[in-house]
Design a protein around this motif. Structure first.
Motif, mmCIF file in Angstrom:
data_model
loop_
_atom_site.group_PDB
_atom_site.id
_atom_site.type_symbol
_atom_site.label_atom_id
_atom_site.label_comp_id
_atom_site.label_asym_id
_atom_site.label_seq_id
_atom_site.Cartn_x
_atom_site.Cartn_y
_atom_site.Cartn_z
ATOM 1 N N ASP A 134 0.854 -1.179 0.000
ATOM 2 C CA ASP A 134 0.000 0.000 0.000
ATOM 3 C C ASP A 134 0.893 1.232 0.000
ATOM 4 O OD1 ASP A 134 -1.810 2.024 0.373
ATOM 5 O OD2 ASP A 134 -2.324 1.478 2.436
ATOM 6 N N PRO A 135 1.155 1.826 -1.164
ATOM 7 C CA PRO A 135 2.097 2.946 -1.202
ATOM 8 C C PRO A 135 1.636 4.157 -0.405
ATOM 9 C CG PRO A 135 1.004 2.657 -3.336
ATOM 10 C CD PRO A 135 0.655 1.461 -2.504
ATOM 11 N N VAL A 136 0.329 4.304 -0.206
ATOM 12 C CA VAL A 136 -0.161 5.429 0.586
ATOM 13 C C VAL A 136 0.288 5.288 2.037
ATOM 14 C CG1 VAL A 136 -2.248 6.572 1.450
ATOM 15 C CG2 VAL A 136 -2.104 5.884 -0.949
ATOM 16 N N ALA A 137 0.370 4.051 2.527
ATOM 17 C CA ALA A 137 0.778 3.831 3.911
ATOM 18 C C ALA A 137 2.192 4.336 4.167
ATOM 19 C CB ALA A 137 0.680 2.347 4.252
ATOM 20 N N ALA A 138 3.050 4.293 3.153
ATOM 21 C CA ALA A 138 4.442 4.695 3.335
ATOM 22 C C ALA A 138 4.586 6.186 3.618
ATOM 23 C CB ALA A 138 5.264 4.318 2.102
ATOM 24 N N TYR A 139 3.549 6.968 3.310
ATOM 25 C CA TYR A 139 3.624 8.403 3.579
ATOM 26 C C TYR A 139 3.525 8.710 5.068
ATOM 27 C CZ TYR A 139 3.420 9.281 -1.385
ATOM 28 O OH TYR A 139 3.720 9.314 -2.717
ATOM 29 N N ARG A 140 3.257 7.710 5.839
ATOM 30 C CA ARG A 140 3.238 7.912 7.291
ATOM 31 C C ARG A 140 4.560 8.503 7.772
ATOM 32 N NH1 ARG A 140 4.727 3.994 11.298
ATOM 33 N NH2 ARG A 140 3.972 4.559 13.359
ATOM 34 N N ILE A 141 5.667 8.076 7.169
ATOM 35 C CA ILE A 141 6.975 8.592 7.580
ATOM 36 C C ILE A 141 7.610 9.470 6.509
ATOM 37 C CG2 ILE A 141 7.431 6.664 9.144
ATOM 38 C CD1 ILE A 141 9.230 5.468 6.973
ATOM 39 N N ILE A 162 0.943 17.763 -1.249
ATOM 40 C CA ILE A 162 0.539 16.379 -1.470
ATOM 41 C C ILE A 162 -0.409 15.878 -0.389
ATOM 42 C CG2 ILE A 162 2.335 15.123 -0.191
ATOM 43 C CD1 ILE A 162 2.598 13.257 -2.590
ATOM 44 N N MET A 163 -0.453 16.552 0.738
ATOM 45 C CA MET A 163 -1.244 16.051 1.864
ATOM 46 C C MET A 163 -2.738 15.898 1.543
ATOM 47 S SD MET A 163 1.105 15.323 3.908
ATOM 48 C CE MET A 163 0.038 14.738 5.220
ATOM 49 N N PRO A 164 -3.383 16.861 0.866
ATOM 50 C CA PRO A 164 -4.800 16.655 0.530
ATOM 51 C C PRO A 164 -5.024 15.438 -0.358
ATOM 52 C CG PRO A 164 -4.200 18.964 0.283
ATOM 53 C CD PRO A 164 -2.918 18.206 0.483
ATOM 54 N N LEU A 165 -4.080 15.147 -1.249
ATOM 55 C CA LEU A 165 -4.204 13.981 -2.122
ATOM 56 C C LEU A 165 -4.102 12.688 -1.314
ATOM 57 C CD1 LEU A 165 -1.975 15.120 -5.123
ATOM 58 C CD2 LEU A 165 -4.477 15.200 -4.954
ATOM 59 N N ILE A 166 -3.186 12.657 -0.358
ATOM 60 C CA ILE A 166 -3.038 11.478 0.500
ATOM 61 C C ILE A 166 -4.305 11.262 1.325
ATOM 62 C CG2 ILE A 166 -1.757 10.514 2.452
ATOM 63 C CD1 ILE A 166 0.695 12.056 1.395
ATOM 64 N N ASP A 167 -4.799 12.311 1.932
ATOM 65 C CA ASP A 167 -6.015 12.189 2.738
ATOM 66 C C ASP A 167 -7.201 11.753 1.889
ATOM 67 O OD1 ASP A 167 -4.567 13.012 4.945
ATOM 68 O OD2 ASP A 167 -5.173 15.116 4.777
ATOM 69 N N HIS A 168 -7.279 12.267 0.662
ATOM 70 C CA HIS A 168 -8.363 11.905 -0.250
ATOM 71 C C HIS A 168 -8.299 10.418 -0.588
ATOM 72 C CE1 HIS A 168 -11.575 12.819 -2.979
ATOM 73 N NE2 HIS A 168 -10.874 12.532 -4.079
ATOM 74 N N LEU A 211 -7.646 4.921 -8.090
ATOM 75 C CA LEU A 211 -7.538 6.128 -8.897
ATOM 76 C C LEU A 211 -6.936 7.282 -8.109
ATOM 77 C CD1 LEU A 211 -10.951 5.941 -10.811
ATOM 78 C CD2 LEU A 211 -8.666 5.388 -11.688
ATOM 79 N N ARG A 212 -7.302 7.390 -6.844
ATOM 80 C CA ARG A 212 -6.765 8.471 -6.019
ATOM 81 C C ARG A 212 -5.283 8.243 -5.708
ATOM 82 N NH1 ARG A 212 -11.811 9.403 -1.723
ATOM 83 N NH2 ARG A 212 -13.410 9.767 -3.327
ATOM 84 N N THR A 213 -4.874 6.978 -5.604
ATOM 85 C CA THR A 213 -3.450 6.683 -5.407
ATOM 86 C C THR A 213 -2.656 7.019 -6.656
ATOM 87 O OG1 THR A 213 -4.014 4.927 -3.838
ATOM 88 C CG2 THR A 213 -1.783 4.918 -4.712
#
Length: 503
Positions: free
Chosen positions: A413-420, A435-441, A453-455
């Motif tokens: 899950d590449p979105v999970a990696a944005y945690r750090i 990029i933060m609004p895109l990650i939250d979306h 699609l959002r990823t």
């Protein structure tokens, strides 16, 4: 293995310890195999330990999870036959019928609930427990004997994917023994049962009643931290499978009738930059320039046998939401110089230190080649190795002593990696507010297709505003001896139940 096998003579010791002393007509040669790993799981046979190879090899032979991830990255049934999101925060899993643990206990919904409760109550003691905390599992409860319902604190369209990490132990055996003693004699639903677990060796016998019916009578897994020892063990015939070899070992392995298996791992390597501190690396044009400056394909060909393409994003081909429309930055040193000049660094600049983990000689060599390529466009840096513990200290507490450091994102899950790797982290090394609004979306998506699609959008944005230099997907080389047939491994899974011995 004796302490002498931990010396420079490990390659010879493995032959004497496991090779010549055992004739080919032995029971080992007839009905079981020996596997050489660089390390056994630190938590012994705890089902809540290692997610990835090497530690996952013995654990996944003993236990099963609710779901599994196939070679394409898709989530597929395991102990759960099917699942569904009944609401954005409620997931129901229907379990397989007629599945038993190796001690005779029946697998059912209560066994799953018991495993989740342990993880919720002892989260700090296990790596999987922290994942359960992040997933926000409020509770797990039974709905009849073969259905488990999870209630989450917030929607997560990829929840079923994360359940591939939830290995389920025999609840009665675990309750009676306690987790520490259970780890020495683990009980699961997988195809093999531990007969002996020592410091550097695990002997397992087949569990013929497993729903994943094994085709071997037994498996012995031996910890050999020295790569030369694993290679020599395979060449001598004292090992049947050797993990984490080098692409240069292909010829010797084939010379004894074996073959090399190349396994793309679920990880992406990149060179991270400290962009929250004033330096040329704060400028996106500089970061783009350095992506153009490194000849990734040449390094992959030289040190990884050309086995993977250069990365176009910090996500691998099996990742959910991998954006195949993105292309890697081409090697274009002239474009790199143009961007550096545009940013005001036409004469180049210094990165005092590139921090890299101590490890294989190959990895040290490819970082040296990266440094050489960067020097060609005027960016000069020195390489310094450090330990994993230091890396973790810097990651969690901040205080990175360098502007650049080797990193990897190891997840489906590449979105999970944005945690750090975002402004959300307590001590971020890279913070891109746009990029933060895109990650939250992406995280808020109700359906898998929305999440995908959002990823794509997140990956596209980061491609244009890179946090460092995209390198390549992680890859592993596994040597197979001439007796091994029907072998398959992918991501962090070995289909150990399907392995057979050539007659």
């Amino acid at each position: 293995m004796t302490s002498k096998c931990r010396t420079l003579f490990a390659a010879l010791c493995v032959v004497f310890a496991y090779g010549a002393a055992e004739p080919l007509e032995s029971a080992h040669a007839q009905s079981s195999i020996r596997i050489g790993l660089q390390a056994l799981p630190a938590g012994l046979g705890s089902p809540f330990g290692s997610f990835n190879i090497p530690g996952a090899v013995p654990l996944d032979a003993i236990f099963d999870a609710l779901t599994a991830i196939d070679e394409s990255g898709a989530t597929v049934p395991a102990l759960a036959a099917m699942w569904r999101a009944e609401t954005p925060t409620s997931w129901a899993f229907d379990l397989r019928d007629d599945v038993y643990f190796s001690n005779g206990e029946r697998f059912d919904a209560q066994a799953v609930v018991a495993a989740v409760e342990i993880l919720r109550n002892e989260a700090a003691a296990t790596s999987l427990g922290t994942t359960v905390q992040r997933l926000g599992i409020i509770k797990a409860e039974t709905r009849g004997p073969l259905t488990v319902v999870f209630t989450l604190a917030k929607p997560d369209a990829l929840f079923a994917q994360y359940m591939s990490a939830l290995r389920v132990p025999a609840p009665l055996a675990l309750r009676e023994a306690g987790l520490d003693d259970f780890a020495k004699q683990p009980v699961g639903t997988g195809p093999f049962v531990v007969s002996d677990w020592s410091d550097n060796r695990v002997d397992m016998e087949n569990f013929d009643e497993s729903w994943r019916k094994p085709r071997l009578d037994g498996v012995t897994i031996i910890q050999l931290s020295d790569g030369a020892a694993r290679r020599q063990g395979l060449l001598s015939g004292s090992l049947d499978i050797a993990f984490w070899l080098s692409p240069d070992d292909k010829g010797p392995v084939e010379s004894v009738g074996g073959r090399m298996w190349v396994r793309p791992e679920p990880g992406t390597n990149f060179l991270a930059f400290l962009t929250v501190k004033d330096s040329p690396l704060k400028d996106v044009r500089v970061r783009q320039a350095l992506n153009y400056a490194v000849n990734k394909q040449r390094i992959i060909d030289a040190f990884l046998g050309g086995s993977v393409p250069p990365a176009s994003q910090i996500a691998h081909s099996m990742s959910f939401g991998f954006n195949s429309d993105l292309t890697p930055y081409p090697y274009d040193p002239e474009r790199a110089r143009e961007l550096l000049a545009e940013a005001g660094y036409g004469e180049g600049f210094d990165i005092p230190t590139l921090l890299v983990p101590g490890g294989s000689a190959n990895s040290q060599d490819w970082y040296q080649q990266i440094a050489t390529d960067l020097a060609q466009v005027g960016v000069r840096m020195e390489i310094r190795a450090t330990t994993l513990s230091r890396y973790l200290e810097y990651m969690y507490n901040g205080g990175w002593p360098s502007l650049a450091f080797a990193m990897s994102a190891y997840t489906f899950d590449p979105v999970a990696a944005y945690r750090i790797r975002s402004c959300a982290w307590t001590h971020p090394y890279h913070c891109d507010p746009t990029i933060m609004p895109l990650i939250d979306h992406a995280r808020a998506a109700d359906t898998l297709e929305e999440r995908r699609l959002r990823t794509f959008d997140v990956m596209r944005h980061e491609h244009g505003n890179p946090p460092g230099i995209f390198l390549w997907q992680s890859v592993s080389f596994e040597g197979l001896g001439p007796r091994v047939d029907h072998y398959w491994s992918g991501a962090d899974t070995v289909a150990i139940e399907d392995i057979t011995i050539v007659p």
